[in-house]
Design a protein around this motif. Structure first.
Motif, short mmCIF file in Angstrom:
data_model
loop_
_atom_site.label_atom_id
_atom_site.label_comp_id
_atom_site.label_asym_id
_atom_site.label_seq_id
_atom_site.Cartn_x
_atom_site.Cartn_y
_atom_site.Cartn_z
N LEU A 233 0.84 -1.20 0.00
CA LEU A 233 0.00 0.00 0.00
C LEU A 233 0.87 1.25 0.00
O LEU A 233 1.98 1.24 0.54
N THR B 191 2.81 6.29 9.29
CA THR B 191 2.26 4.97 9.00
C THR B 191 2.70 3.98 10.07
O THR B 191 1.89 3.22 10.59
N ASN C 232 -6.80 8.18 -3.18
CA ASN C 232 -6.22 6.87 -2.93
C ASN C 232 -7.34 5.84 -2.77
O ASN C 232 -8.22 6.01 -1.95
N GLY D 240 -6.54 2.47 -2.32
CA GLY D 240 -5.93 1.25 -1.79
C GLY D 240 -6.88 0.58 -0.81
O GLY D 240 -7.46 1.24 0.05
N GLN D 241 -7.04 -0.73 -0.96
CA GLN D 241 -7.95 -1.48 -0.09
C GLN D 241 -7.38 -2.87 0.19
O GLN D 241 -6.78 -3.48 -0.68
N ASN E 134 -5.96 4.42 2.95
CA ASN E 134 -6.05 3.01 2.56
C ASN E 134 -7.18 2.41 3.40
O ASN E 134 -7.20 2.56 4.62
#
Length: 119
Positions: free
Chosen positions: A9, A17, A61, A63-64, A110
């Motif tokens: 990701l 993060t 974004n 992202g998953q 994400n």
């Protein structure tokens, strides 16, 4: 034969993060080298990798990751106890497809969906 998967990701800020996943979700950093633009985290039997993308616009974004668990109630409660924000539309509920699920957005948007089969 396929044996495992580690999604990758995007992240804008490695320290943000790292802090979110370790302090909010209970992950641990792993690997024997700290790479400047890459982060590897694990919890129980899963790993998630992150690559630096400083120019990422979180609003763009998509992202998953879908993460299966065998004790969703305990994990969900631990996140609530830790004051982890749950996605506004993703509180714990049983879905029509037979999964008990909830969702979170990390600092880069994400989407992390956690699910447990109810069958």
């Amino acid at each position: 034969m396929l044996t495992d998967i580690s999604p990758k990701l995007p992240m804008r800020d490695k320290s943000a993060t790292r802090e979110y996943y370790i302090n909010k979700l209970g992950f641990q950093e792993f690997g024997n080298t700290d790479f400047d633009h890459y982060l590897m985290l694990q919890k129980d039997h899963i790993q998630i990798h992150f690559f630096e993308f400083r120019e990422l616009d979180p609003k763009e974004n998509y992202g998953q990751v879908y993460i299966r668990t065998d004790d969703i109630d305990t994990f969900y409660q631990s996140l609530l106890d830790n004051k982890t924000d749950i996605h506004p539309n993703g509180h714990l509920q049983i879905k029509p497809w037979g999964q008990k699920e909830f969702a979170l957005l990390d600092p880069d948007n994400n989407l992390l969906t956690f699910g447990q089969s109810m069958q």
